[in-house]
Design a protein around this motif. Sequence first.
Motif, PDB file in Angstrom:
ATOM      1  N   SER A 135      54.345  40.481  27.056  1.00 30.34           N
ATOM      2  CA  SER A 135      55.702  39.975  27.281  1.00 30.34           C
ATOM      3  C   SER A 135      55.847  39.338  28.664  1.00 30.34           C
ATOM      4  CB  SER A 135      56.720  41.107  27.117  1.00 30.34           C
ATOM      5  OG  SER A 135      56.589  42.070  28.152  1.00 30.34           O
ATOM      6  N   GLN A 136      55.003  39.754  29.625  1.00 25.53           N
ATOM      7  CA  GLN A 136      55.093  39.211  30.981  1.00 25.53           C
ATOM      8  C   GLN A 136      54.077  38.111  31.263  1.00 25.53           C
ATOM      9  OE1 GLN A 136      55.564  41.689  34.370  1.00 25.53           O
ATOM     10  NE2 GLN A 136      56.718  43.268  33.301  1.00 25.53           N
ATOM     11  N   PHE A 137      53.182  37.889  30.328  1.00 24.75           N
ATOM     12  CA  PHE A 137      52.113  36.902  30.540  1.00 24.75           C
ATOM     13  C   PHE A 137      52.682  35.533  30.913  1.00 24.75           C
ATOM     14  CE2 PHE A 137      49.433  33.490  28.867  1.00 24.75           C
ATOM     15  CZ  PHE A 137      48.229  33.762  29.501  1.00 24.75           C
ATOM     16  N   GLY A 138      53.656  35.072  30.147  1.00 25.93           N
ATOM     17  CA  GLY A 138      54.241  33.765  30.409  1.00 25.93           C
ATOM     18  C   GLY A 138      54.954  33.704  31.748  1.00 25.93           C
ATOM     19  N   GLN A 139      55.696  34.778  32.087  1.00 19.55           N
ATOM     20  CA  GLN A 139      56.415  34.806  33.363  1.00 19.55           C
ATOM     21  C   GLN A 139      55.447  34.750  34.542  1.00 19.55           C
ATOM     22  OE1 GLN A 139      59.136  38.136  33.521  1.00 19.55           O
ATOM     23  NE2 GLN A 139      59.609  37.950  31.347  1.00 19.55           N
ATOM     24  N   ILE A 140      54.340  35.478  34.432  1.00 19.32           N
ATOM     25  CA  ILE A 140      53.345  35.473  35.510  1.00 19.32           C
ATOM     26  C   ILE A 140      52.740  34.080  35.651  1.00 19.32           C
ATOM     27  CG2 ILE A 140      51.104  36.397  36.245  1.00 19.32           C
ATOM     28  CD1 ILE A 140      51.886  39.032  34.889  1.00 19.32           C
ATOM     29  N   GLY A 141      52.464  33.438  34.514  1.00 23.36           N
ATOM     30  CA  GLY A 141      51.913  32.093  34.552  1.00 23.36           C
ATOM     31  C   GLY A 141      52.836  31.116  35.273  1.00 23.36           C
ATOM     32  N   GLN A 182      43.770  34.610  33.625  1.00 27.06           N
ATOM     33  CA  GLN A 182      44.999  34.383  34.386  1.00 27.06           C
ATOM     34  C   GLN A 182      44.788  34.675  35.867  1.00 27.06           C
ATOM     35  OE1 GLN A 182      48.692  36.820  33.648  1.00 27.06           O
ATOM     36  NE2 GLN A 182      49.529  34.795  33.148  1.00 27.06           N
ATOM     37  N   LYS A 183      44.012  35.692  36.165  1.00 27.99           N
ATOM     38  CA  LYS A 183      43.712  36.010  37.564  1.00 27.99           C
ATOM     39  C   LYS A 183      42.898  34.893  38.203  1.00 27.99           C
ATOM     40  CE  LYS A 183      41.604  39.531  40.518  1.00 27.99           C
ATOM     41  NZ  LYS A 183      40.811  40.791  40.554  1.00 27.99           N
ATOM     42  N   SER A 184      41.966  34.303  37.448  1.00 28.12           N
ATOM     43  CA  SER A 184      41.186  33.181  37.970  1.00 28.12           C
ATOM     44  C   SER A 184      42.087  31.992  38.284  1.00 28.12           C
ATOM     45  CB  SER A 184      40.115  32.766  36.949  1.00 28.12           C
ATOM     46  OG  SER A 184      39.161  33.798  36.780  1.00 28.12           O
ATOM     47  N   ASP A 185      43.083  31.755  37.419  1.00 34.32           N
ATOM     48  CA  ASP A 185      44.052  30.690  37.686  1.00 34.32           C
ATOM     49  C   ASP A 185      44.800  30.966  38.986  1.00 34.32           C
ATOM     50  OD1 ASP A 185      43.336  29.459  35.340  1.00 34.32           O
ATOM     51  OD2 ASP A 185      45.029  30.236  34.184  1.00 34.32           O
ATOM     52  N   ALA A 186      45.187  32.231  39.181  1.00 34.92           N
ATOM     53  CA  ALA A 186      45.916  32.604  40.400  1.00 34.92           C
ATOM     54  C   ALA A 186      45.032  32.407  41.635  1.00 34.92           C
ATOM     55  CB  ALA A 186      46.392  34.047  40.302  1.00 34.92           C
TER      56      ALA A 186
END
Length: 308
Positions: A135-141, A182-186
């Motif tokens: 549910s938070q994946f999109g918000q973090i992105g 996602q962490k790699s993107d960050a």
Amino acid sequence: MRKVSILWTDDEIDLLKPHILFLEEKGFELSTASNGDDAIEMVTKQDYDLIFLDENMPGLSGLQTLTYIKELKPDIPVIMITKSEEENIMDEAIGSKIADYLIKPVNPKQILLSIKKNIDTKRLISEKTLSDYQSQFGQIGLKISDANSFEEWVELYKKLVYWELELEQNEEAGMQEVFHMQKSDANRDFARFIKKNYESWFENSDKKPLLSPNLFKERIFPMLDNGEKIFVLLIDNFRYDQWKLIQPLINEYFIVEKEELYCSILPTATQYSRNAIFAGLMPYEINKLHPEYWLHDEEEGCKNMKEN
């Protein structure tokens, strides 16, 4: 799916038939014993997922039976059930590492809740963790794409560390792979942020975050000026996720009043960042003001501060 196997030991086991039928209807597999000796023998012959144990029984007491069971199968969760509310009995039972402590009379829902706490907890937490991260994946992105200040990156980093530690306990490999992407993107976007802003932090002091050279000046010296006694423990290469892992151990002995992240200088190599912390200066400033302490390595083409 294998049924959860439960051993219920009570000298009045016949009176607990309604509870046993209720649990069997819920899909649990129940075995019963009316005394401690029988329970111990059954534990030697069969593996149980959980044991209910009456404290007050003729012959071996519940606490005595518990001691034998823990010697045989220390990892089996044991739930003590008793009529007594005496504090010393509770203390002894808890000290013997029981999983739960129930006071008679117990109702079926109490029993079911205790089972879920001790058997289904891992599964339920795992499912809830996956659901919450999804549910938070999109918000973090979106936050990764929009972060444009050091403070925003700190909050984002804390959130990523939280989910990394939560998902490490989860056996769902697919979701862990998604998180690492996602962490790699960050990491990639944060590197771009540093490349774009790092130099400006030294041109405009109002915009720069707390950096290694200012750590003592802005955080330690004000407390010393107020007469406080300070003990500084500096750990090389100590990441925030590593701190969160050991924090529960620290909390047993100390109260954490404030948690703050600062930004290391570039390069982050020990001889630069650590010396900048203790000197309160950037490396080029140390070289300029104290050349006697600054050594030039001809082979490596770099300068290091002489460590005394």
